[in-house]
Write an enzyme that holds these catalytic residues in place. Structure first.
Site, mmCIF file in Angstrom:
data_model
loop_
_atom_site.group_PDB
_atom_site.id
_atom_site.type_symbol
_atom_site.label_atom_id
_atom_site.label_comp_id
_atom_site.label_asym_id
_atom_site.label_seq_id
_atom_site.Cartn_x
_atom_site.Cartn_y
_atom_site.Cartn_z
ATOM 1 N N SER A 211 -18.529 18.336 -17.708
ATOM 2 C CA SER A 211 -17.854 17.473 -17.330
ATOM 3 C C SER A 211 -18.848 16.930 -16.276
ATOM 4 O O SER A 211 -19.198 16.341 -15.647
ATOM 5 C CB SER A 211 -17.288 17.455 -16.648
ATOM 6 O OG SER A 211 -17.017 17.710 -16.061
ATOM 7 N N HIS A 239 -12.707 17.045 -21.753
ATOM 8 C CA HIS A 239 -13.685 15.613 -21.644
ATOM 9 C C HIS A 239 -13.980 14.555 -22.500
ATOM 10 O O HIS A 239 -14.682 13.760 -22.504
ATOM 11 C CB HIS A 239 -14.493 15.903 -20.519
ATOM 12 C CG HIS A 239 -14.515 16.320 -19.287
ATOM 13 N ND1 HIS A 239 -14.143 15.403 -18.116
ATOM 14 C CD2 HIS A 239 -14.024 17.564 -18.387
ATOM 15 C CE1 HIS A 239 -13.367 16.055 -16.979
ATOM 16 N NE2 HIS A 239 -13.840 17.030 -17.472
ATOM 17 N N LYS A 270 -7.062 12.679 -18.270
ATOM 18 C CA LYS A 270 -7.849 11.468 -18.408
ATOM 19 C C LYS A 270 -8.205 10.338 -19.049
ATOM 20 O O LYS A 270 -7.267 9.491 -18.546
ATOM 21 C CB LYS A 270 -9.033 12.708 -18.350
ATOM 22 C CG LYS A 270 -9.513 13.686 -16.976
ATOM 23 C CD LYS A 270 -9.272 14.731 -17.038
ATOM 24 C CE LYS A 270 -9.797 15.770 -15.502
ATOM 25 N NZ LYS A 270 -10.087 17.000 -16.072
HETATM 26 C C1 PLP Z 1 -10.045 18.773 -15.376
HETATM 27 C C2 PLP Z 1 -9.756 19.477 -16.146
HETATM 28 C C3 PLP Z 1 -8.483 20.319 -16.526
HETATM 29 C C4 PLP Z 1 -7.978 20.681 -16.254
HETATM 30 O O1 PLP Z 1 -7.064 19.289 -16.460
HETATM 31 P P1 PLP Z 1 -6.065 18.856 -15.627
HETATM 32 O O2 PLP Z 1 -5.055 17.961 -16.907
HETATM 33 O O3 PLP Z 1 -6.643 17.950 -14.240
HETATM 34 O O4 PLP Z 1 -4.961 19.788 -15.260
HETATM 35 C C5 PLP Z 1 -9.463 21.594 -17.590
HETATM 36 N N1 PLP Z 1 -10.932 21.374 -17.762
HETATM 37 C C6 PLP Z 1 -11.830 20.687 -17.614
HETATM 38 C C7 PLP Z 1 -12.561 20.837 -18.520
HETATM 39 C C8 PLP Z 1 -11.334 19.308 -16.843
HETATM 40 O O5 PLP Z 1 -12.502 18.783 -15.697
#
Ligand code: PLP
Length: 426
Positions: A211, A239, A270
């Site tokens: 990401s 992502h 997200k």
């Molecule tokens: C944001 C993120 C997470 C965590 O997910 P959340 O639902 O925000 O706790 C896990 N892996 C990656 C690559 C992330 O960018």
């Protein structure tokens, strides 16, 4: 992650129990914060409210008179599903039907019909036998990797060097041997696999979309190696879920690789726009994580209101590609616009548009000017989220960022680049 043990180690050993040896807790905490200021990477959270139905417009509360209108350029609610009428309505209906909270852990009181339905929907999204919900993507990575590593005897975990902090935490928790392979470097991964005992249990952990750089893992080639060396595979699609593939099942959906990956992990916070995390895998694995992972067992389950919102979001994105297509078009437009202006846009092959700055103080300065003078909100990204010296601004244009907004943003950045005498691309 990012914690320096330096100060603690420099304290002289205590030889008596007099006043001089008493630990000064405040001083230790203050010095830890000072180090962040000195490096220019002390984090300041912006205080905003988004305007429902008018994303990316928001209000910023920065201490002056009344809220100031701003445009959000760094949200991970990539498709604005957090504001989608179907999602809002589903959450309102659930709230009025069953109330606010779940009432407890999944085992005791917190297993609602919404949870059951959503797990079914997510298993189907990835073509897996089952799925398991967690309270966040972070917890799903930490709990699953930690538990798998403990259950598999003498397991070795192979981890891409750019893996997210939550995977690293899970791997550390598992107490397994860990091998870090150079980012997306298949030859290095194979070298490490080949050097280990063929009879040892093995797990390869990686992301599909990285990401911060916006590049993608060679999933089929990783699965080829996993088959050759009899390893399990674990893919963080945080992502990518909602974003890629005809039904939003991620890069494994787009590349038709889902059936080859043992465990797919995703977030509901997200692109799906709400909150929560999950894994999808075959029945046995789901059952074992459900039964053994402390991070799943000992915590109150997600509110049914959130789960109802996610259900609406997942179902919508399974049948609609309109949001995905508009988002990809916006990302392509913004990258080209930055490139045309000579701004140092990084080589992303995905929806993420990172601009390299290479210094935490300058990245913060650019971000501060954007907010104060142009009403543009983009958070600087610094260590430990990215390696030192690669600090950047990370833009995530969505389906509702217009071409006019992107052109204005490019002009603003060009002006700031000149004002601060920053390097333009050749
Ligand atoms: C944001 C993120 C997470 C965590 O997910 P959340 O639902 O925000 O706790 C896990 N892996 C990656 C690559 C992330 O960018």
């Amino acid at each position: 992650m990012g914690i320096d043990a330096g100060d603690a180690a420099n304290l002289a050993p205590c030889t008596d129990h007099g006043r001089g040896c008493i630990v000064n807790y405040n001083d230790i905490f203050a010095r830890a914060i000072d180090r962040l200021h000195e490096e220019g990477r002390y984090r300041v959270f912006i205080d905003i409210l988004r305007n429902k139905g008018a994303f990316p417009n928001a209000r910023c509360f920065a201490g002056h008179n009344g809220p100031k209108p701003i445009t959000v350029w760094c949200s991970n609610d990539y498709l604005a599903m957090g504001q989608h009428p179907k999602v809002i309505t589903a959450m309102e209906d659930a709230l009025h039907d069953v109330g606010a909270g779940s009432g407890g852990t999944r085992n005791i009181g917190g297993n609602t019909h919404y949870h059951v339905d959503l797990e079914f929907e997510l298993a189907d999204l990835h073509g897996k036998e089952g799925a398991l919900l967690f309270t966040s993507g972070y917890i799903s990575n930490e709990a699953t990797l930690g538990t798998l590593g403990k259950l598999l005897p003498n397991c070795i975990i192979y981890s891409d060097e750019l893996n997210h902090a939550s995977m690293i935490a899970g791997i550390r928790n598992s107490n397994c041997e860990k091998r870090v392979w150079r980012h997306n470097d298949l030859a290095h991964l194979e070298e490490l696999l080949a050097a280990d005992d063929p009879s040892a249990a093995k797990l390869i952990a990686f992301e599909s979309v990285y990401s911060m750089d916006g590049d993608v893992a060679p999933i089929h080639a990783i699965c080829d190696l996993a088959e050759k060396y009899n390893a399990l595979t674990y893919c963080d699609e945080v992502h990518a879920v909602g974003m890629y593939g005809p039904r939003g099942g991620g890069i494994t959906d787009r590349d038709e690789a889902a059936s080859r990956v043992t465990i797919i992990e995703g977030t509901l916070g997200k692109a799906f726009g709400v909150m929560g995390g999950y894994i999808a895998a075959d029945k046995n694995i789901i059952d074992v994580i459900r039964s053994y992972a402390p991070g799943f067992i000992f915590t109150t389950s997600l509110s049914p209101v959130l789960v109802a919102g996610v259900l609406a979001s997942v179902r919508h994105l399974k049948s609609s590609s309109e949001e995905r297509d508009a988002q990809q078009a916006a990302a392509a437009f913004l990258k080209q616009s930055f490139r045309d202006a000579g701004l140092p846009v990084m080589d992303s092959t995905t929806h993420i548009v990172p601009l390299m700055v290479g210094d935490p103080v300058r990245a913060k300065k650019i971000s501060d000017i954007l907010l104060a003078e142009y009403g543009v909100y983009v958070q600087p990204i610094n260590f430990p989220t990215v390696p030192r010296g690669t600090e950047r601004l990370r833009f995530t244009p969505g389906p509702s960022h217009t071409q006019d907004m992107m052109t204005e943003l490019t002009q603003a950045l060009s002006e700031i680049w000149e004002r601060l005498a920053l390097q333009k691309a050749a």
